[in-house]
Write a protein that holds these residues in place. Structure first.
Motif, short mmCIF file in Angstrom:
data_model
loop_
_atom_site.label_atom_id
_atom_site.label_comp_id
_atom_site.label_asym_id
_atom_site.label_seq_id
_atom_site.Cartn_x
_atom_site.Cartn_y
_atom_site.Cartn_z
N SER A 245 -1.69 5.78 8.46
CA SER A 245 -2.17 4.40 8.35
C SER A 245 -2.89 4.12 7.04
N THR A 246 -2.84 2.71 6.64
CA THR A 246 -3.56 2.21 5.50
C THR A 246 -4.46 1.56 5.59
N ALA A 247 -5.29 1.81 7.03
CA ALA A 247 -6.44 0.87 6.97
C ALA A 247 -7.32 1.11 6.00
N TYR A 248 -7.52 2.26 5.63
CA TYR A 248 -8.37 2.58 4.61
C TYR A 248 -7.89 2.90 3.15
N TRP A 249 -7.26 1.71 2.49
CA TRP A 249 -6.83 1.84 1.38
C TRP A 249 -7.47 1.27 0.18
N TYR A 250 -7.51 2.10 -0.59
CA TYR A 250 -8.79 2.06 -1.59
C TYR A 250 -7.69 1.93 -3.16
N GLN A 251 -6.60 1.96 -3.33
CA GLN A 251 -5.85 1.97 -4.44
C GLN A 251 -5.98 0.35 -5.14
N SER A 252 -5.96 -0.68 -4.02
CA SER A 252 -5.98 -1.79 -4.70
C SER A 252 -7.04 -2.30 -5.32
N LYS A 253 -8.32 -1.78 -5.12
CA LYS A 253 -9.49 -2.10 -5.56
C LYS A 253 -9.95 -1.23 -6.66
N LEU A 254 -9.66 0.14 -6.74
CA LEU A 254 -10.03 1.28 -7.35
C LEU A 254 -8.84 1.68 -8.47
N GLY A 255 -7.72 1.23 -8.12
CA GLY A 255 -6.30 1.71 -9.18
C GLY A 255 -6.24 2.96 -9.24
N GLY A 256 -5.78 3.52 -10.35
CA GLY A 256 -5.75 5.23 -10.69
C GLY A 256 -4.39 5.22 -11.62
N ASP A 257 -4.30 6.55 -12.14
CA ASP A 257 -3.25 7.01 -12.87
C ASP A 257 -2.02 7.38 -12.11
N SER A 258 -0.92 6.46 -12.79
CA SER A 258 0.54 7.03 -12.15
C SER A 258 0.75 8.53 -12.71
N LEU B 150 -2.25 15.68 14.05
CA LEU B 150 -3.04 15.13 13.42
C LEU B 150 -2.69 13.55 13.06
N ARG B 151 -3.86 12.78 13.08
CA ARG B 151 -3.74 11.39 12.60
C ARG B 151 -3.67 11.33 11.08
N TRP B 152 -2.84 10.63 10.37
CA TRP B 152 -2.99 10.83 8.88
C TRP B 152 -3.32 9.26 8.36
N TYR B 153 -4.34 9.27 7.54
CA TYR B 153 -4.69 7.99 6.79
C TYR B 153 -4.35 8.34 5.39
N GLN B 154 -3.83 7.18 4.63
CA GLN B 154 -3.46 7.33 3.17
C GLN B 154 -4.11 6.40 2.41
N HIS B 155 -4.80 6.75 1.36
CA HIS B 155 -5.82 5.89 0.69
C HIS B 155 -5.20 5.50 -0.84
N PHE B 156 -4.50 6.26 -1.38
CA PHE B 156 -3.90 6.09 -2.63
C PHE B 156 -2.33 6.37 -2.50
N ASP B 157 -1.49 5.98 -3.38
CA ASP B 157 0.14 6.59 -3.25
C ASP B 157 -0.05 8.00 -3.64
N PHE B 158 1.00 8.70 -3.14
CA PHE B 158 1.29 9.98 -3.32
C PHE B 158 1.04 10.56 -4.96
N ASP B 159 1.72 9.64 -5.75
CA ASP B 159 1.37 9.94 -7.35
C ASP B 159 0.64 9.01 -8.09
N THR B 160 -0.44 8.56 -7.34
CA THR B 160 -1.59 7.97 -7.89
C THR B 160 -2.88 8.78 -7.82
N SER B 161 -3.45 8.95 -9.03
CA SER B 161 -4.70 9.83 -8.98
C SER B 161 -5.74 9.31 -8.05
N SER B 162 -6.31 10.21 -7.19
CA SER B 162 -7.48 9.93 -6.31
C SER B 162 -8.70 10.57 -6.80
N ARG B 163 -9.93 10.50 -6.11
CA ARG B 163 -11.11 10.79 -6.63
C ARG B 163 -11.99 11.87 -6.05
N ALA B 164 -11.36 13.04 -5.29
CA ALA B 164 -12.14 13.77 -4.44
C ALA B 164 -12.32 15.03 -5.51
N LEU B 165 -12.29 15.08 -6.50
CA LEU B 165 -12.58 16.36 -7.40
C LEU B 165 -13.64 15.56 -8.80
#
Length: 322
Positions: free
Chosen positions: A18-31, A70-85
């Motif tokens: 699910s992309t119901a909680y998609w953050y890449q559009s507003k936060l961007g990220g490195d490819s 397991l129900r999966w939610y995606q927040h960023f593309d697989f190859d876009t940097s996320s922010r959990a570290l």
């Protein structure tokens, strides 16, 4: 791993997520071209808000206990940097070819005990059920097939709370982190990271299942055996010569299961024989006393009653095919 902005290759969305909680559009990220999966636990029982996405991973996997999936939610593309570290050191973390997964679960034994006592349905990483391992393995296989993430780990997933802190014994050095590829946990990431999740995570079982093998939890040595198979394995002795004496029973491994059980059965029946003999003797004694018989007659009657009872039980033990 090596950082840098690159063109993303391969499918970026995990099928069914699910992309119901998609953050890449507003936060961007490195490819980047991710060659590492970092696993986390949320330490909660519901989908986190991730502070509006500012602390979000690429994916969150939430258990559906009723459906056992397991129900999966995606927040960023697989190859876009996320922010959990955390990034507070000499090497990059979120932006260093890393795709991150949070499992809605706990790795803390104290939390597990508290939730269990309260009756909360939850996942505890040292005891993940087969269906969770299956679905995590499916994701690992997809990351390997579509993005080349190795189905390897090479690090120890240490149990929490021992996995917490910089000196946990499993956290990588900067050099190790820069050269790492494959699967690791938050507990292994350097550069200011202290967290110990996902604790004693069953990484070996997950990667084994991803490669098409069976997990340790799925192996069942009794699989396919009928009740008759089990009975025959213990009792049937058609192809084995009977032991000649007690010493043979101890030295012949083929006879030990059968002989031990038969010996126990014989002991029980001999105990029954003793009880029966005593009962018969008492009855005989009472009868003779009532007749005013002398001592010799009473002794003879008691001895005969005991002998008759023991012979009967001995015939039952040795004369029947049990």
């Amino acid at each position: 791993m090596s950082g840098g902005l690159v063109a993303k290759a391969g499918p970026q969305r995990y099928p069914g997520a699910s992309t119901a909680y998609w953050y890449q559009s507003k936060l961007g990220g490195d490819s980047m071209e991710s060659n590492v999966i970092v696993w986390h636990t949320t330490e909660g029982t519901s989908l986190p808000s991730y502070s509006g996405g500012t602390e979000a991973p690429n994916f969150t996997a939430k258990p559906d206990f009723a459906a056992k999936v397991l129900r999966w939610y995606q927040h960023f593309d697989f190859d876009t940097s996320s922010r959990a570290l955390v990034h507070a050191g000499a090497v990059a973390t979120n932006t260093l070819n890393v795709s991150q997964v949070e499992l809605v679960a706990t790795c803390d034994p104290a939390t597990h005990a508290k939730w269990t006592k309260a009756g909360y349905a939850h996942l505890y990483t040292p005891e993940l059920p087969d269906w969770v391992i299956r679905d995590l393995a499916a994701f690992a296989k997809w990351a390997h097939d579509q993005h080349g993430v190795p189905l390897t780990s090479g690090v120890t997933f240490k149990a929490y709370p021992g996995s917490y802190g910089t000196g946990n014994g499993v956290r990588m050095s900067n050099a190790e982190w820069l050269s790492f590829k494959g699967h690791c946990g938050h507990q292994h990431v350097p550069s200011g990271n202290l967290h110990g999740d996902p604790g004693a995570f069953p990484m070996v079982a997950i990667l084994t299942a991803a490669k098409g093998g069976t997990t340790p939890q799925e192996e069942d040595p009794m699989a396919g055996l009928t009740k008759k198979d089990i009975f025959d394995a213990v009792w049937k002795t058609d192809a084995i010569a009977a032991p000649s004496d007690a010493a043979d029973v101890k030295t012949n491994p083929n006879w030990q299961p059968q002989s031990i059980l038969r010996d126990l059965q014989a002991r029980v029946r001999r105990m029954d024989a003793t009880v029966a003999a005593q009962s018969a003797a008492i009855t005989a004694l009472a009868g003779q006393v009532g007749k005013g018989a002398d001592t010799a007659v009473i002794v003879s009657a008691v001895q005969k009653a005991i002998t008759d009872a023991v012979i009967k039980v001995d015939v039952d033990i040795h004369g029947q095919d049990t």
